[in-house]
Design a protein around this motif. Sequence first.
Motif, PDB file in Angstrom:
ATOM      1  N   TYR A 198      -8.115 -13.056  -1.712  1.00 11.35           N
ATOM      2  CA  TYR A 198      -7.516 -11.762  -1.484  1.00 11.35           C
ATOM      3  C   TYR A 198      -6.934 -11.454  -2.932  1.00 11.35           C
ATOM      4  O   TYR A 198      -6.779 -12.146  -3.814  1.00 11.35           O
ATOM      5  N   THR A 199      -6.577 -10.236  -2.851  1.00 13.29           N
ATOM      6  CA  THR A 199      -5.880  -9.670  -4.203  1.00 13.29           C
ATOM      7  C   THR A 199      -4.601  -8.847  -3.678  1.00 13.29           C
ATOM      8  O   THR A 199      -4.752  -8.469  -2.501  1.00 13.29           O
ATOM      9  N   VAL A 200      -3.572  -8.735  -4.490  1.00 10.71           N
ATOM     10  CA  VAL A 200      -2.323  -8.175  -4.071  1.00 10.71           C
ATOM     11  C   VAL A 200      -1.909  -7.005  -5.012  1.00 10.71           C
ATOM     12  O   VAL A 200      -2.355  -7.125  -6.485  1.00 10.71           O
ATOM     13  N   GLN A 201      -1.410  -5.830  -4.747  1.00 12.38           N
ATOM     14  CA  GLN A 201      -1.286  -4.891  -5.776  1.00 12.38           C
ATOM     15  C   GLN A 201       0.212  -4.052  -5.226  1.00 12.38           C
ATOM     16  O   GLN A 201      -0.098  -3.479  -4.245  1.00 12.38           O
ATOM     17  N   TRP A 202       1.039  -4.075  -6.356  1.00 13.38           N
ATOM     18  CA  TRP A 202       2.403  -3.579  -5.821  1.00 13.38           C
ATOM     19  C   TRP A 202       2.226  -2.048  -6.345  1.00 13.38           C
ATOM     20  O   TRP A 202       1.652  -1.796  -7.548  1.00 13.38           O
ATOM     21  N   VAL A 239       1.119   4.555  -6.217  1.00 13.79           N
ATOM     22  CA  VAL A 239       0.583   4.463  -7.331  1.00 13.79           C
ATOM     23  C   VAL A 239       0.564   3.024  -8.045  1.00 13.79           C
ATOM     24  O   VAL A 239       1.786   2.492  -8.028  1.00 13.79           O
ATOM     25  N   ALA A 240      -0.401   2.410  -8.331  1.00 15.47           N
ATOM     26  CA  ALA A 240      -0.291   1.006  -8.808  1.00 15.47           C
ATOM     27  C   ALA A 240       0.220   0.868  -9.885  1.00 15.47           C
ATOM     28  O   ALA A 240       0.241   1.474 -10.674  1.00 15.47           O
ATOM     29  N   ILE A 241       1.078  -0.244  -9.932  1.00 14.72           N
ATOM     30  CA  ILE A 241       1.847  -0.771 -11.106  1.00 14.72           C
ATOM     31  C   ILE A 241       1.195  -1.756 -11.784  1.00 14.72           C
ATOM     32  O   ILE A 241       0.740  -2.709 -11.232  1.00 14.72           O
ATOM     33  N   ARG A 280      12.554  -3.276 -10.887  1.00 13.90           N
ATOM     34  CA  ARG A 280      13.060  -2.622 -12.300  1.00 13.90           C
ATOM     35  C   ARG A 280      13.615  -1.518 -12.060  1.00 13.90           C
ATOM     36  O   ARG A 280      13.696  -0.984 -11.218  1.00 13.90           O
ATOM     37  N   SER A 281      14.417  -1.262 -13.488  1.00 11.27           N
ATOM     38  CA  SER A 281      15.003   0.167 -13.480  1.00 11.27           C
ATOM     39  C   SER A 281      14.022   1.321 -12.900  1.00 11.27           C
ATOM     40  O   SER A 281      14.654   2.268 -12.251  1.00 11.27           O
ATOM     41  N   ALA A 282      12.830   1.198 -13.658  1.00 13.43           N
ATOM     42  CA  ALA A 282      11.895   2.333 -13.405  1.00 13.43           C
ATOM     43  C   ALA A 282      11.666   2.406 -11.800  1.00 13.43           C
ATOM     44  O   ALA A 282      11.062   3.530 -11.480  1.00 13.43           O
ATOM     45  N   ASP A 283      11.760   1.330 -11.153  1.00 17.30           N
ATOM     46  CA  ASP A 283      11.645   1.627  -9.768  1.00 17.30           C
ATOM     47  C   ASP A 283      12.468   2.345  -8.793  1.00 17.30           C
ATOM     48  O   ASP A 283      12.537   2.792  -7.571  1.00 17.30           O
ATOM     49  N   SER A 295       5.499  -0.097  -2.044  1.00 13.41           N
ATOM     50  CA  SER A 295       4.597  -0.554  -1.269  1.00 13.41           C
ATOM     51  C   SER A 295       3.919  -1.454  -1.761  1.00 13.41           C
ATOM     52  O   SER A 295       3.773  -1.602  -2.951  1.00 13.41           O
ATOM     53  N   VAL A 296       3.116  -2.169  -0.792  1.00 15.93           N
ATOM     54  CA  VAL A 296       2.145  -3.218  -1.470  1.00 15.93           C
ATOM     55  C   VAL A 296       1.068  -3.323  -0.639  1.00 15.93           C
ATOM     56  O   VAL A 296       1.016  -2.942   0.675  1.00 15.93           O
ATOM     57  N   LYS A 297       0.043  -3.362  -1.373  1.00 10.05           N
ATOM     58  CA  LYS A 297      -1.435  -3.428  -0.656  1.00 10.05           C
ATOM     59  C   LYS A 297      -2.290  -4.873  -0.791  1.00 10.05           C
ATOM     60  O   LYS A 297      -2.345  -5.434  -2.138  1.00 10.05           O
ATOM     61  N   VAL A 298      -2.631  -5.442   0.164  1.00  9.47           N
ATOM     62  CA  VAL A 298      -3.311  -6.713   0.142  1.00  9.47           C
ATOM     63  C   VAL A 298      -4.898  -6.686   0.542  1.00  9.47           C
ATOM     64  O   VAL A 298      -5.091  -6.035   1.840  1.00  9.47           O
ATOM     65  N   VAL A 299      -5.866  -7.052  -0.311  1.00  9.17           N
ATOM     66  CA  VAL A 299      -7.252  -6.711  -0.032  1.00  9.17           C
ATOM     67  C   VAL A 299      -7.722  -8.334   0.076  1.00  9.17           C
ATOM     68  O   VAL A 299      -7.687  -9.011  -0.813  1.00  9.17           O
ATOM     69  N   GLN A 300      -8.770  -8.379   1.161  1.00 13.75           N
ATOM     70  CA  GLN A 300      -9.502  -9.454   1.488  1.00 13.75           C
ATOM     71  C   GLN A 300     -10.985  -9.092   1.054  1.00 13.75           C
ATOM     72  O   GLN A 300     -11.493  -8.473   1.998  1.00 13.75           O
ATOM     73  N   SER A 301     -11.339  -9.741   0.160  1.00 13.17           N
ATOM     74  CA  SER A 301     -13.021  -9.470   0.147  1.00 13.17           C
ATOM     75  C   SER A 301     -13.832 -10.830  -0.616  1.00 13.17           C
ATOM     76  O   SER A 301     -13.268 -11.404  -1.263  1.00 13.17           O
ATOM     77  N   ALA A 302     -15.135 -10.651   0.003  1.00 15.97           N
ATOM     78  CA  ALA A 302     -16.025 -11.879  -0.449  1.00 15.97           C
ATOM     79  C   ALA A 302     -17.344 -11.629  -0.288  1.00 15.97           C
ATOM     80  O   ALA A 302     -17.641 -10.623   0.786  1.00 15.97           O
TER      81      ALA A 302
END
Length: 560
Positions: free
Chosen positions: A135-139, A144-146, A157-160, A166-173
């Motif tokens: 799986y992969t994780v993307q905050w 918009v992806a960080i 962070r201060s920028a947040d 949000s968070v995106k979790v992808v399972q791929s194989a």
Amino acid sequence: MAVAAAIVAALTLTTAAQAVELDPVAFSPEVSGVVQVGETLTAVTDNAAATYDYEWSVAGVVVGTTQTYDVVAEDALKSLVLSVAGHQDGYADTTLETAAVTVQKATFEEFSTSLSGSLVVGKTLKAKVPASGPYTVQWRRDGVAISGATSSTYTLRSADAGHRMSVKVVQSAPGYVTQKSIANATSKVKRVFTASKAPKISGTVRVGQVLKASVGEWSPGVKSYTYQWNRDGVAIKGATGKTRRLTVNDLGHKITVTVTGHKPGYLAKSRTSGATDKVRKGHIEATKPVLTGTTRAGNRLSVRLGTVTPGSTKITYQWLRNGNAIKGATSARYGLKNVDAGRRISVRVTYVKDGYVTTTRTSALTAEIRKRPLVMQGNGTWEVGVDVQPGIYYTASETEYCEWTRKTGNRWTGGTNTGSGRRMISISASDKTVITAGKITYVTQSSSTDPFRLAVAVPVEGEGCGGWIRYDGTGLKRSTMPGDGMFGVGVDVKAGTYKSTGNSGCEMTFWKDPDGATLTANLYDPDFQSFTRSGTIYLQLDSAYDFIEVNGCNKFTKVS
């Protein structure tokens, strides 16, 4: 899902050249199992007497020659065919194929991600990830992806600040259907105050007093504050103002205040003050009471209290005579009695309230109370209801000789009371006239043989009775008694045993009422209501007696 293999209807039978043509082996091949990556497929036939050769083909390429076949990722979305060759003695060899079936991709176990943690700059968020598998994780910030934020945790962070995470979790194989799951934060990221000070409490720590919370400097500046007062660390319901007036419920407890700073885009922050000392009882504030009214026996005094703080305070009164409590005088008004004459009156006011120290205030002393105004002054005839009101009266001073009589209807009733010293008279509402004088002469009319009926009483000049004072059942309760006069037992003189010496013909009479007619039984010698003694006399006065009259006696002194 098991996919049934289709049987090819027409087959080409190849046999060795023989004189007699053999029948083909009869069977039907099928594929058992789910035609999907990761699954195991099995070739199934329905003729147990025959033997078989197997050939699995994917996209026209032979990939297996055993009865079973494990579907691999490379087979995904390609066409799979099973070819089976049947052999049986006495029959011609036969080869059959199943219909082509597309191999499906495998699927991951169903999964849904979520995020946890405080949405505050500097805090760490955590994403829920699959227990296994790639799986992969993307905050993401506002979708918009960080860059670089691909771990299962993310520190804000201060920028947040001010943005929604949000968070995106992808399972791929390979050979698997890709599965995606997104979790969104419920609110925007907040900043934190970089500096804050605990509040301080000022004020007197007593019931009824007001405590005030003060806050120091916070950084950055606070937009607003909210307050919560606490009693021994427990929030006090409804106590949410900047100030707190202490109540009886706070007595004996320690008080703190929790101040919470608020600013848009910032996490609210709370700071709690140090505790006060235990709350002590409050003080009742009351001005000195003031007496109003005429300072003469027979009149009434009243109390003017002024301001009392707090309200709803229980107030009790105790009137004082020369500084000593007057029995039963506990109302806001006091009727001055004969016994008060020559004395000075004050009132002690007591203030009581739960949670407060009991407080007393005493008025200033009055001037000396004057005696009641005299009535029937000198010798004369007095009309009842006009010159004198019904009641009991006594002479204002000791007399040499005083005589009085009363007229009811046409009859002079009650006999004639004569004597010296302190005299008393009882006037009823049925009486019409009273005569007082040094000597009274009766003139009997010729038509009457009764000198008391239809007679005219004429006052004779002389020293007489002087003025009279209304008797109100109070007196000085002396321990001595003159040898002449009439006195209230337990009022003018105390009850007890009295001694008088050197007497010669001392006359003593017990009266129920000072009207010169009704005697009281002698409690100690029932045969004597009126008696005369000489020498040393012991006179027992009991509170059951009303009045004692003595004539021609020497002074009596209480001995027990």
